[in-house]
Design a protein around this motif. Structure first.
Motif, PDB file in Angstrom:
ATOM      1  N   ASP A 139      19.521 -16.397  53.445  1.00  0.00           N
ATOM      2  CA  ASP A 139      18.393 -17.283  53.136  1.00  0.00           C
ATOM      3  C   ASP A 139      17.242 -17.171  54.143  1.00  0.00           C
ATOM      4  OD1 ASP A 139      19.682 -18.330  50.874  1.00  0.00           O
ATOM      5  OD2 ASP A 139      20.766 -19.789  52.115  1.00  0.00           O
ATOM      6  N   GLN A 140      17.225 -16.111  54.922  1.00  0.00           N
ATOM      7  CA  GLN A 140      16.142 -15.877  55.885  1.00  0.00           C
ATOM      8  C   GLN A 140      15.434 -14.578  55.514  1.00  0.00           C
ATOM      9  OE1 GLN A 140      15.509 -18.087  58.406  1.00  0.00           O
ATOM     10  NE2 GLN A 140      13.769 -16.946  59.207  1.00  0.00           N
ATOM     11  N   THR A 141      14.106 -14.622  55.437  1.00  0.00           N
ATOM     12  CA  THR A 141      13.331 -13.428  55.095  1.00  0.00           C
ATOM     13  C   THR A 141      12.849 -12.724  56.354  1.00  0.00           C
ATOM     14  OG1 THR A 141      12.567 -14.444  53.039  1.00  0.00           O
ATOM     15  CG2 THR A 141      11.313 -12.562  53.854  1.00  0.00           C
ATOM     16  N   TYR A 142      12.974 -11.404  56.341  1.00  0.00           N
ATOM     17  CA  TYR A 142      12.535 -10.577  57.470  1.00  0.00           C
ATOM     18  C   TYR A 142      11.556  -9.517  56.962  1.00  0.00           C
ATOM     19  CZ  TYR A 142      16.732 -12.466  59.772  1.00  0.00           C
ATOM     20  OH  TYR A 142      17.685 -13.294  60.292  1.00  0.00           O
ATOM     21  N   TYR A 143      10.556  -9.222  57.764  1.00  0.00           N
ATOM     22  CA  TYR A 143       9.684  -8.078  57.520  1.00  0.00           C
ATOM     23  C   TYR A 143      10.086  -6.980  58.507  1.00  0.00           C
ATOM     24  CZ  TYR A 143       6.447 -11.126  54.892  1.00  0.00           C
ATOM     25  OH  TYR A 143       5.881 -11.977  53.983  1.00  0.00           O
ATOM     26  N   SER A 144      10.295  -5.776  58.002  1.00  0.00           N
ATOM     27  CA  SER A 144      10.654  -4.668  58.893  1.00  0.00           C
ATOM     28  C   SER A 144       9.572  -3.600  58.849  1.00  0.00           C
ATOM     29  CB  SER A 144      12.011  -4.075  58.502  1.00  0.00           C
ATOM     30  OG  SER A 144      11.972  -3.525  57.200  1.00  0.00           O
ATOM     31  N   TYR A 145       9.416  -2.898  59.969  1.00  0.00           N
ATOM     32  CA  TYR A 145       8.314  -1.944  60.112  1.00  0.00           C
ATOM     33  C   TYR A 145       8.771  -0.670  60.817  1.00  0.00           C
ATOM     34  CZ  TYR A 145       5.575  -6.242  59.457  1.00  0.00           C
ATOM     35  OH  TYR A 145       5.056  -7.426  58.987  1.00  0.00           O
ATOM     36  N   THR A 146       8.168   0.442  60.409  1.00  0.00           N
ATOM     37  CA  THR A 146       8.254   1.702  61.143  1.00  0.00           C
ATOM     38  C   THR A 146       6.829   2.102  61.497  1.00  0.00           C
ATOM     39  OG1 THR A 146      10.236   2.409  59.937  1.00  0.00           O
ATOM     40  CG2 THR A 146       8.957   4.122  61.066  1.00  0.00           C
ATOM     41  N   LEU A 147       6.598   2.364  62.775  1.00  0.00           N
ATOM     42  CA  LEU A 147       5.253   2.706  63.226  1.00  0.00           C
ATOM     43  C   LEU A 147       5.284   3.976  64.072  1.00  0.00           C
ATOM     44  CD1 LEU A 147       5.669  -0.699  63.835  1.00  0.00           C
ATOM     45  CD2 LEU A 147       3.195  -0.457  63.742  1.00  0.00           C
ATOM     46  N   GLU A 148       4.288   4.820  63.882  1.00  0.00           N
ATOM     47  CA  GLU A 148       4.057   5.972  64.749  1.00  0.00           C
ATOM     48  C   GLU A 148       2.809   5.652  65.556  1.00  0.00           C
ATOM     49  OE1 GLU A 148       6.007   8.599  65.138  1.00  0.00           O
ATOM     50  OE2 GLU A 148       7.418   7.782  63.662  1.00  0.00           O
ATOM     51  N   THR A 149       2.990   5.474  66.869  1.00  0.00           N
ATOM     52  CA  THR A 149       1.937   4.894  67.705  1.00  0.00           C
ATOM     53  C   THR A 149       1.618   5.805  68.897  1.00  0.00           C
ATOM     54  OG1 THR A 149       3.708   3.654  68.811  1.00  0.00           O
ATOM     55  CG2 THR A 149       2.509   2.521  67.067  1.00  0.00           C
ATOM     56  N   PRO A 150       0.800   6.822  68.700  1.00  0.00           N
ATOM     57  CA  PRO A 150       0.546   7.803  69.768  1.00  0.00           C
ATOM     58  C   PRO A 150      -0.123   7.238  71.009  1.00  0.00           C
ATOM     59  CG  PRO A 150      -0.985   8.109  67.947  1.00  0.00           C
ATOM     60  CD  PRO A 150       0.046   7.143  67.474  1.00  0.00           C
ATOM     61  N   TYR A 151      -0.812   6.097  70.882  1.00  0.00           N
ATOM     62  CA  TYR A 151      -1.518   5.531  72.039  1.00  0.00           C
ATOM     63  C   TYR A 151      -0.816   4.312  72.625  1.00  0.00           C
ATOM     64  CZ  TYR A 151      -5.160   8.462  70.010  1.00  0.00           C
ATOM     65  OH  TYR A 151      -5.856   9.520  69.494  1.00  0.00           O
ATOM     66  N   ALA A 152       0.364   3.968  72.118  1.00  0.00           N
ATOM     67  CA  ALA A 152       1.049   2.755  72.546  1.00  0.00           C
ATOM     68  C   ALA A 152       1.608   2.871  73.952  1.00  0.00           C
ATOM     69  CB  ALA A 152       2.175   2.420  71.577  1.00  0.00           C
ATOM     70  N   LEU A 153       1.585   1.758  74.664  1.00  0.00           N
ATOM     71  CA  LEU A 153       2.205   1.706  75.988  1.00  0.00           C
ATOM     72  C   LEU A 153       3.720   1.628  75.871  1.00  0.00           C
ATOM     73  CD1 LEU A 153      -0.141  -0.799  77.888  1.00  0.00           C
ATOM     74  CD2 LEU A 153      -0.115   1.696  78.020  1.00  0.00           C
TER      75      LEU A 153
END
Length: 293
Positions: A235-249
Motif C-alpha cells: 500500500d505504499q507507492t514508490y517512484y524509481s529512477y535510473t540516471l546517467e549523470t556525467p557531471y554529478a558529484l
C-alpha cells in the motif's frame, strides 16, 4: 536569503596545509574556476568566516564576497539550484567513517540475500527518526560496506523538528562498489497538502525535477533521466529512477527510489562511478530495489 555567503580564495596561494584548514572549518566545496575559488557557506548567518580562517593560518588570503545565483549549470562553478547541496556534499565527503568496521560485523544477515545484511532504521539512528519526522526505513547492503558519518550540517540535527530543506539521514559506501545515501525532504517543500501521497505531489518526472540535485550532489538536467517507474509495495507507492549523470558529484551512474509518508519524502540514492559500475551494477540494483519504508 539574497545569495550565498562565500569566501573567495586565490587557489594558487593555498598549500596542502592551508587547504586542510579550510576543509576543517567547512570550506570544502571548491568551485573549479581559477584563479579564484568560490567557497560557498550554507548560511549567510556565519560571522566573520575569514577571521576563523586567519586565526588558524595567516598565509591564507581571504576576502568575503557575495555569490550571485545563476541558471547556468555548466558555465559557472555552481548553479543556484545545486550550489548549496554541492557544498553539503563536499562537507560530507570530508567526514571520517562513523564505524571503521564492515556492516556485516554488527548488522543481521538479510533473510533471502546471501552475502547481504539488513539495515532497519530505528529512532536511535538519526535526529529525524528521534523527532518523528521520518518513518523507519530499511534496505539491504553487502556485508563488506561501511557506514559513513554524516556531517552535522547535513544530518538535520541543527534544524529538527522543523527543517525547511532536505537532509541526509544515513550514508554507506564501499570504495570498490559505490555509495548509498538516504535523503529526506520536508513534504511542504514539494506540496502544501499535509500527509500527501507521492502521487499527489506529481508524476515521477516532476518529482525528480525537484529532487534531482539531491541525487547528483550538484545539479540536474532532465536529459540525464534514462528511465522512471512507479512501483507499489504494501500500500505504499514508490517512484524509481535510473540516471546517467556525467557531471554529478555523486557519480556518473545513479539509481534512486522515492516515496512519501507522513510529512516527509524519502529519497534513496545509490551511486557509482565509471570504474565501479560495470562490476557492481547488479549489486547496486539489488540494494535500491530492497528499499522500503
Amino acid at each position: 536569503m539574497n545569495g550565498y555567503c562565500c569566501i573567495a580564495v586565490d587557489v594558487g596561494k593555498l598549500d596542502n596545509e592551508s587547504m586542510e584548514i579550510a576543509r576543517t572549518i567547512g570550506v570544502s566545496a571548491l568551485c573549479k574556476c581559477k584563479p579564484i575559488a568560490c567557497l560557498i557557506f550554507a548560511s549567510c548567518n556565519l560571522r566573520e568566516p575569514n577571521n576563523l580562517l586567519s586565526k588558524k593560518n595567516k598565509r591564507v588570503a581571504v576576502q568575503r564576497v557575495q555569490c550571485e545565483a545563476t541558471r547556468s549549470r555548466r558555465h559557472m562553478c555552481l548553479g543556484s539550484a545545486g550550489a548549496m547541496w554541492a557544498l553539503l556534499y563536499g562537507l560530507q565527503s570530508q567526514e571520517a567513517e562513523a564505524k571503521e568496521i564492515q556492516v556485516g560485523a554488527y548488522l543481521p544477515p538479510a533473510p533471502s540475500n546471501a552475502g547481504f545484511v539488513q539495515f532497519k532504521a530505528t529512532n536511535k539512528d538519526t535526529p529525524a527518526l528521534r523527532a518523528g519526522n521520518v518513518e523507519p526505513y530499511q534496505f539491504i547492503l553487502p556485508s563488506t560496506w561501511k557506514r559513513v558519518r554524516v556531517a552535522n550540517i547535513l544530518s538535520g540535527n541543527y534544524c529538527q523538528p522543523k527543517c525547511a530543506e532536505p537532509w541526509v539521514e544515513a550514508k554507506f559506501e564501499d570504495a570498490n562498489q559505490g555509495t548509498v545515501q538516504v535523503v529526506a525532504s520536508p513534504l511542504i517543500r514539494l506540496t502544501n497538502k499535509p500527509n500527501a501521497q507521492i502521487e499527489e505531489i506529481g508524476n515521477p518526472e516532476k518529482l525528480i525535477a525537484s529532487l534531482g540535485p539531491f541525487v547528483t550532489g550538484n545539479s540536474y538536467d532532465p536529459d540525464e533521466l534514462v528511465e522512471s517507474n512507479v512501483e507499489r509495495h504494501d500500500d505504499q507507492t514508490y517512484y524509481s529512477y535510473t540516471l546517467e549523470t556525467p557531471y554529478a558529484l555523486t557519480g556518473t551512474h545513479n539509481l534512486a527510489k522515492a516515496t512519501a509518508k507522513g510529512n516527509t519524502v524519502v529519497l534513496f540514492v545509490v551511486s557509482a562511478n565509471d570504474k565501479q559500475w560495470p562490476k557492481s551494477e547488479k549489486i547496486l540494483r539489488s540494494i535500491v530495489n530492497s528499499f522500503q519504508i
